[in-house]
Scaffold this motif. Sequence first.
Motif, short mmCIF file in Angstrom:
data_model
loop_
_atom_site.label_atom_id
_atom_site.label_comp_id
_atom_site.label_asym_id
_atom_site.label_seq_id
_atom_site.Cartn_x
_atom_site.Cartn_y
_atom_site.Cartn_z
N ARG A 1 -21.67 30.02 -13.56
CA ARG A 1 -21.25 28.70 -13.10
C ARG A 1 -22.47 27.84 -12.82
O ARG A 1 -23.57 28.35 -12.58
N LEU A 2 -22.24 26.54 -12.83
CA LEU A 2 -23.32 25.57 -12.68
C LEU A 2 -23.01 24.63 -11.51
O LEU A 2 -22.36 23.60 -11.69
N PRO A 3 -23.47 24.99 -10.30
CA PRO A 3 -23.29 24.06 -9.17
C PRO A 3 -24.04 22.76 -9.42
O PRO A 3 -25.05 22.73 -10.15
N SER A 4 -23.56 21.67 -8.83
CA SER A 4 -24.17 20.36 -9.05
C SER A 4 -25.65 20.38 -8.71
O SER A 4 -26.06 20.82 -7.63
N GLY A 5 -26.47 19.89 -9.65
CA GLY A 5 -27.90 19.78 -9.43
C GLY A 5 -28.64 21.10 -9.40
O GLY A 5 -29.80 21.16 -8.97
N ASP A 6 -28.02 22.17 -9.87
CA ASP A 6 -28.63 23.50 -9.81
C ASP A 6 -28.73 24.09 -11.20
O ASP A 6 -28.47 23.43 -12.20
N GLN A 7 -29.08 25.38 -11.24
CA GLN A 7 -29.15 26.11 -12.49
C GLN A 7 -27.94 27.04 -12.60
O GLN A 7 -27.24 27.30 -11.63
N TRP A 8 -27.70 27.53 -13.81
CA TRP A 8 -26.59 28.45 -14.03
C TRP A 8 -26.76 29.71 -13.19
O TRP A 8 -27.87 30.25 -13.07
N GLN A 9 -25.67 30.16 -12.58
CA GLN A 9 -25.68 31.35 -11.73
C GLN A 9 -24.66 32.35 -12.25
O GLN A 9 -23.55 31.99 -12.63
N LYS A 10 -25.03 33.64 -12.23
CA LYS A 10 -24.11 34.68 -12.66
C LYS A 10 -22.98 34.84 -11.66
O LYS A 10 -23.19 34.80 -10.46
N VAL A 11 -21.77 35.02 -12.19
CA VAL A 11 -20.60 35.23 -11.33
C VAL A 11 -20.00 36.60 -11.58
O VAL A 11 -19.88 37.42 -10.67
N VAL A 12 -19.59 36.86 -12.80
CA VAL A 12 -18.96 38.13 -13.17
C VAL A 12 -19.56 38.58 -14.50
O VAL A 12 -19.56 37.81 -15.46
N LYS A 13 -20.07 39.79 -14.57
CA LYS A 13 -20.65 40.27 -15.81
C LYS A 13 -19.58 40.62 -16.83
O LYS A 13 -19.69 40.30 -18.02
N ASP A 14 -18.51 41.27 -16.38
CA ASP A 14 -17.48 41.75 -17.29
C ASP A 14 -16.23 40.88 -17.16
O ASP A 14 -15.33 41.17 -16.37
N GLY A 15 -16.19 39.79 -17.89
CA GLY A 15 -15.06 38.88 -17.83
C GLY A 15 -15.08 37.97 -19.03
O GLY A 15 -16.04 37.95 -19.82
N SER A 16 -14.01 37.17 -19.20
CA SER A 16 -13.94 36.26 -20.34
C SER A 16 -12.91 35.17 -20.06
O SER A 16 -12.17 35.22 -19.07
N ALA A 17 -12.87 34.17 -20.94
CA ALA A 17 -11.86 33.11 -20.96
C ALA A 17 -11.68 32.40 -19.62
O ALA A 17 -10.56 32.31 -19.11
N PRO A 18 -12.75 31.86 -19.02
CA PRO A 18 -12.58 31.15 -17.75
C PRO A 18 -11.84 29.83 -17.94
O PRO A 18 -12.04 29.13 -18.95
N VAL A 19 -10.97 29.48 -16.99
CA VAL A 19 -10.25 28.21 -17.06
C VAL A 19 -9.97 27.70 -15.65
O VAL A 19 -9.82 28.48 -14.71
N TYR A 20 -9.92 26.38 -15.53
CA TYR A 20 -9.35 25.73 -14.37
C TYR A 20 -7.91 25.35 -14.74
O TYR A 20 -7.54 25.38 -15.91
N PRO A 21 -7.08 24.99 -13.75
CA PRO A 21 -5.72 24.57 -14.09
C PRO A 21 -5.72 23.45 -15.13
O PRO A 21 -6.50 22.52 -15.07
N GLY A 22 -4.81 23.58 -16.10
CA GLY A 22 -4.70 22.58 -17.15
C GLY A 22 -4.65 23.18 -18.53
O GLY A 22 -4.63 24.35 -18.75
#
Length: 612
Positions: free
Chosen positions: A591-612
Amino acid sequence: MGADREGGARRRPVRAAAYAVCGVVLLAGCASMPDNGDLRDVESTPRQDTQVRVFAMPPQQDASATEIVQGFLEALTSDDPHFDTARKYLTTAAAKTWRPESRATVLANGPSIQTTGRPTDQDDADSITYLLQGSRVATVDAEQAYAPSDGAYRKTVHLTKDGKSRQWRIDSLPQGVVMGKSDFQRNYTSVDKYYFASDTSTGETGQPVAVADPVFVRSRVDPTTQLVRSLLNGPTTWLGPVVRSSFPTGTALKKGVSGLTPDDQNQLTVPLNVKASRIGAAKCTEMATQLLFTLRNLTPTVDSVALQSVGGARMCDVDEEQAGNTAWRASDKRPEYLYLLDGKHRLVRMATGGTGTSAVAVPGPFGAGTRPLRSVAVSRDERTAAGVTSDGRSLYVSSLTSDGSLGDAVLTSHGASADDRLTAPSWDARGDLWVADRDPGKPQLYMLAQGVGQPLAVQIPELNGRIQDVRVAADGARIALVVEKDGKQSLLVGRIERTKSDDQQEVSVLELRSATPGSEEVTAMSWAGDSRLVVVGREQGGVQQTRYVQVDGSTPDGAAPAALTGVLAIAASEDDRVPLVADSQDDGIVRLPSGDQWQKVVKDGSAPVYPG
């Protein structure tokens, strides 16, 4: 027409007088024109602070024909509200018929100038013609709507010498203005104006749904008043068939009104003409809501809007909270959860407001792993989910409750492989579900009303290629499609039209237009605002990059997201307070918090979505 500083031609410095106290810069012609007819670019105004007003110099006495053309082009890039200085370079007749607001043509660089059919000694001639040339990038029409464009630009400008004063003036020229890309970016800004989706309300609250209609206004020429006038004039032609305005036909600003500014309480009062004098309270509140959504997009410090009758009486006013209660707007709706598939292809979620990295299974069969999933979509109210099975063959819909059941598949593909079957699904705010079947033998976009019932085949008469990805806008009035043809992918945005015939609903996607002109590959995309998308892809000969694009094909102001390699999928919310999330080949879910760099969240996962 105007000038641009880019290009390698020989130049001489801009002649300018700057008045720092008044915040004014005066411009004169800035590039020399040799008599041998060679091409030369016209240099642009140097970039100025956004608070500095830029005004052009009028033509000098006994200026040469070349200087008249150069000065005129420079005047078009100034902040002169009605182009009055530019008109001084024209004959009286030409000044009366020239319509600078009719069109703006944007070139890669400033227009190059070449004389055509010129006599040896131009000062002894009474007329002369110049050819303006360049490579087109885009156009902005009389409705202030932007459209990407390409190809060569070739227009002529003809000058004559006045019989009495013997001064050169332009007597024939193309309508509109032309300028280089950097001058356009300095002079114009993109702003969303808001209307309501026709005959559409949210399934959650029954509110009318706000739809963004992006336009370009001159950024330092009373942009607030410009934007209000544009809103009152109605939606752009492209969006018009699927939206409505609460303003009665003919509503306009009260005669003579300009310079609209908020008061010391951050309230903007908008005086209207007599056409708006006989409206009810509910309609007035909708009108003020349209204005507040629109103006806050330009000036976030505006806290409320008041409408004033032609006689000066206050009709109604709304603040941000009241506007949010009046109409549903995607960018105001912060999602509660981010959703993704874990290593066992089960649907899990994590709160959007936290910084943790742990995800929990959603209630119901999707979280239990009853059917391993390949892709998912969660409804806007976060009560229902749709999932495509890991083989891409079947689409299921289930409620996100512990007692939810899976039931039968609502749609099945017969494609030969997973990549020739169903795309990821997508929900709009109405509660309708969208998905495409990529089966080469029967490719089709489908819509399922409220996510149930018989899938409805959506007509796309202009489609040229096969749909690879689908993301419907929250408003249900627009849809983004990744379309592949001859090994290349393009991102197209279409208008969704719904009609009824013999009690049967018909749905079409019309007037497809490119949001990524020049792209050769689009790997992933997601809506990232009311009129903005985030796209992962590459241009011809380029490398993969992540960037924001507007639905009209323009590039929004601001920096692109931080670089990330091997992006397989990307998720964004219309609410820009929520971080971007991506599936990276190398790092898993990040994930990419505002004004920051990409941060690891979950190593073993796929297909991230927000509602919609």
